[in-house]
Design a protein around this motif. Structure first.
Motif, PDB file in Angstrom:
ATOM      1  N   VAL A 153       0.393  -0.707   0.009  1.00 49.92           N
ATOM      2  CA  VAL A 153      -0.214   0.216   0.500  1.00 49.92           C
ATOM      3  C   VAL A 153       0.989   1.080  -0.073  1.00 49.92           C
ATOM      4  CG1 VAL A 153      -1.741   1.277   0.590  1.00 49.92           C
ATOM      5  CG2 VAL A 153      -1.980  -1.255   1.067  1.00 49.92           C
ATOM      6  N   VAL A 154       0.693   2.106  -0.896  1.00 49.11           N
ATOM      7  CA  VAL A 154       1.339   3.490  -1.054  1.00 49.11           C
ATOM      8  C   VAL A 154       0.566   4.126  -1.167  1.00 49.11           C
ATOM      9  CG1 VAL A 154       3.075   2.516  -2.262  1.00 49.11           C
ATOM     10  CG2 VAL A 154       1.546   3.208  -3.532  1.00 49.11           C
ATOM     11  N   LEU A 155       0.736   5.954  -0.759  1.00 55.66           N
ATOM     12  CA  LEU A 155      -0.136   7.276  -0.810  1.00 55.66           C
ATOM     13  C   LEU A 155       1.153   7.709  -2.309  1.00 55.66           C
ATOM     14  CD1 LEU A 155       0.317   8.275   2.946  1.00 55.66           C
ATOM     15  CD2 LEU A 155      -1.785   6.927   1.553  1.00 55.66           C
ATOM     16  N   LEU A 156      -0.171   8.293  -3.432  1.00 49.59           N
ATOM     17  CA  LEU A 156      -0.517   8.559  -4.040  1.00 49.59           C
ATOM     18  C   LEU A 156      -0.564  10.135  -4.167  1.00 49.59           C
ATOM     19  CD1 LEU A 156       0.906   7.565  -7.115  1.00 49.59           C
ATOM     20  CD2 LEU A 156      -1.389   7.674  -7.859  1.00 49.59           C
ATOM     21  N   THR A 157       0.596  10.882  -4.377  1.00 51.54           N
ATOM     22  CA  THR A 157      -0.109  12.406  -3.745  1.00 51.54           C
ATOM     23  C   THR A 157       0.278  13.298  -4.994  1.00 51.54           C
ATOM     24  OG1 THR A 157       0.444  13.965  -2.756  1.00 51.54           O
ATOM     25  CG2 THR A 157       2.443  13.008  -2.989  1.00 51.54           C
ATOM     26  N   ASP A 158      -0.315  13.980  -5.347  1.00 55.54           N
ATOM     27  CA  ASP A 158      -0.365  14.810  -6.133  1.00 55.54           C
ATOM     28  C   ASP A 158       0.458  16.272  -6.470  1.00 55.54           C
ATOM     29  OD1 ASP A 158      -0.056  16.112  -9.316  1.00 55.54           O
ATOM     30  OD2 ASP A 158      -1.877  15.810  -9.331  1.00 55.54           O
ATOM     31  N   THR A 159       1.216  16.904  -7.079  1.00 55.98           N
ATOM     32  CA  THR A 159       1.180  18.060  -6.269  1.00 55.98           C
ATOM     33  C   THR A 159       1.364  19.661  -7.987  1.00 55.98           C
ATOM     34  OG1 THR A 159       3.440  17.897  -7.141  1.00 55.98           O
ATOM     35  CG2 THR A 159       2.846  17.379  -4.802  1.00 55.98           C
ATOM     36  N   VAL A 160       1.771  20.620  -7.828  1.00 54.16           N
ATOM     37  CA  VAL A 160       1.406  21.505  -8.473  1.00 54.16           C
ATOM     38  C   VAL A 160       2.546  21.444  -9.607  1.00 54.16           C
ATOM     39  CG1 VAL A 160       2.976  23.274  -7.423  1.00 54.16           C
ATOM     40  CG2 VAL A 160       1.847  24.726  -8.874  1.00 54.16           C
ATOM     41  N   GLY A 161       1.963  21.354 -11.360  1.00 45.52           N
ATOM     42  CA  GLY A 161       2.684  20.783 -12.261  1.00 45.52           C
ATOM     43  C   GLY A 161       3.495  22.712 -12.471  1.00 45.52           C
ATOM     44  N   PHE A 162       5.387  21.904 -12.832  1.00 46.13           N
ATOM     45  CA  PHE A 162       6.414  22.981 -13.399  1.00 46.13           C
ATOM     46  C   PHE A 162       5.868  23.706 -14.483  1.00 46.13           C
ATOM     47  CE2 PHE A 162       8.684  20.024 -10.287  1.00 46.13           C
ATOM     48  CZ  PHE A 162       7.544  20.003  -9.107  1.00 46.13           C
ATOM     49  N   ILE A 163       6.339  25.044 -14.759  1.00 45.25           N
ATOM     50  CA  ILE A 163       6.996  25.441 -16.017  1.00 45.25           C
ATOM     51  C   ILE A 163       8.114  26.205 -16.224  1.00 45.25           C
ATOM     52  CG2 ILE A 163       5.856  27.988 -14.987  1.00 45.25           C
ATOM     53  CD1 ILE A 163       4.052  27.669 -17.346  1.00 45.25           C
ATOM     54  N   ARG A 164       8.795  26.562 -17.394  1.00 43.69           N
ATOM     55  CA  ARG A 164       9.701  27.476 -16.685  1.00 43.69           C
ATOM     56  C   ARG A 164       9.426  28.650 -16.734  1.00 43.69           C
ATOM     57  NH1 ARG A 164      10.073  29.864 -22.243  1.00 43.69           N
ATOM     58  NH2 ARG A 164      12.195  29.784 -22.017  1.00 43.69           N
ATOM     59  N   LYS A 165      10.048  29.511 -16.762  1.00 47.31           N
ATOM     60  CA  LYS A 165       9.821  30.591 -15.890  1.00 47.31           C
ATOM     61  C   LYS A 165       9.263  30.759 -14.805  1.00 47.31           C
ATOM     62  CE  LYS A 165      11.313  32.501 -20.178  1.00 47.31           C
ATOM     63  NZ  LYS A 165      11.003  33.949 -21.102  1.00 47.31           N
ATOM     64  N   LEU A 166       9.318  29.782 -14.139  1.00 48.44           N
ATOM     65  CA  LEU A 166       8.264  29.864 -12.916  1.00 48.44           C
ATOM     66  C   LEU A 166       8.675  31.223 -11.952  1.00 48.44           C
ATOM     67  CD1 LEU A 166       5.812  28.205 -11.287  1.00 48.44           C
ATOM     68  CD2 LEU A 166       7.223  27.121  -9.578  1.00 48.44           C
TER      69      LEU A 166
END
Length: 370
Positions: free
Chosen positions: A238-251
């Motif tokens: 069993v794992v925890l699958l977590t999503d985070t904010v997407g990256f972008i250039r010139k962030l």
């Protein structure tokens, strides 16, 4: 949309690709794009960003396109922004302000809203000193979704107090996150964190693997707030699958700073699952942006699995392909030679069994308990 290409710039992205992405950001923010403008200069003008001739051309385009906002692909100085607005007589914003505007629109959780508000204040503060004696809000629309309580009489001292107050609130949230992480660590449940360039398909993959019901849209930063779901792998782990904010250039640096508490989730992850949009012409450059941000967070050495996503879109819309044939064909055509890389289509569920097995194998190497 306006961009300047400078000589000797180490940026490997073609100007046309960069301004395409800027246009997508503008559409995400609710704009209609009526024109694109690229100039090549040794260095941008300190006073106007553009050269005088091109600035005159841009002003002349106002009659034919009737534009009411001009968005620049680089961060403008307060002087440049003020001069441009005086000449063009329209609202002028830069890429950083546009991204902040989208974040303000997309943030749903209290934590996300705090982080966006902090980033907005940190972005605005130096512009107060260089451009305005007071913060003036310029009407409604793109680039003005800002801290609503700020009025014309707000000065730098009040901005500093607000930044201090927001940092204190975010620190409280961070402490709660630390306690939550400690509880998770005691449970011994590994964490698999999704990372990738924005609009690469992370939320679609999260939904496909865990039926998370996360909002999905073909726009940049369609989802902003982190989501975590339990997932059982083929080896019963069993794992925890977590999503985070997407990256972008010139962030904007203010975004990276403000969201550091959220991005700490990546630090605690056992494995990073890097989702790549294989259909994107500049996928290698997008991957490099992700690598650079992970390096800034000291996460480059974290165990990694790479999912090359959206392979169904590489088949010219022919939906007669089955999973096995498509993956075999594309493996020959595109390759997925790295042992920790797998071809998938999150939208159609292709390659997910192999992906889960790959995650299981990677976790086994980290000596995490089952």
């Amino acid at each position: 949309m306006v961009a300047v290409v400078t000589r000797g710039n180490a940026d490997t992205w073609p100007a046309e690709v960069s301004i395409d992405e800027l246009s997508q950001l503008a559409i995400t923010a609710g704009a209609s794009v009526v024109g694109r403008f690229i100039q090549r200069l040794p260095v941008p003008s300190k006073a106007h960003y553009l050269g005088k001739g091109k600035l005159d051309e841009l002003l002349a385009l106002k009659n034919s396109t009737n534009y009411d906002v001009v968005i620049f692909d680089d961060e403008l100085s307060p002087l440049q922004q003020r001069n441009l607005e005086e000449i063009l007589q329209v609202k002028v914003i830069d890429r950083a302000a546009l991204i902040l505007d989208i974040f303000a629109k997309r943030a749903r959780t209290h934590e996300g809203q705090l982080q966006v508000e902090l980033a907005q204040h940190q972005y605005l503060f130096p512009r107060l000193a260089g451009q305005w004696s007071h913060l003036e809000r310029l009407g409604g629309g793109i680039g003005t979704r800002g801290p609503g309580e700020l009025q014309l009489e707000t000065d730098k001292r009040l901005i500093r107090q607000k930044i201090h107050h927001l940092k204190a609130k975010i620190e409280e949230v961070r402490k709660h996150r630390v306690l939550y992480r400690q509880q998770r660590q005691k449970s011994g449940i590994p964490i698999v964190a999704l990372v990738g360039y924005t609009n690469g398909g992370k939320s679609t993959l999260l939904n496909a693997l865990s039926q998370a019901g996360v909002f999905v849209e073909d726009k940049l930063f369609a989802t902003l707030d982190p989501t975590t779901r339990r997932l059982t792998l083929p080896d019963k782990r069993v794992v925890l699958l977590t999503d985070t904010v997407g990256f972008i250039r010139k962030l904007p640096p203010t975004i990276v700073t403000a969201f550091r508490a959220t991005l700490e989730e990546l630090t605690e992850a056992t494995v990073l699952l890097h989702v790549v949009d294989l259909t994107c012409h500049n996928a290698p450059e997008q991957c490099q942006v992700v690598e650079d941000i992970l390096a800034d967070l000291d996460l480059r050495e974290k165990p990694r699995v790479t999912a090359l996503n959206k392979i169904d879109l590489l088949l010219n819309g022919d939906r007669t392909w089955d999973e096995a044939s498509a993956i075999n064909y594309l493996s020959d055509q595109r390759g997925a030679g790295d042992k920790n890389t797998v071809l998938i289509s999150a939208a159609r569920g292709w390659g997910l069994t192999k992906l889960l097995k790959l995650i299981s194998g990677t976790l086994a190497k980290t000596s995490q308990p089952v």
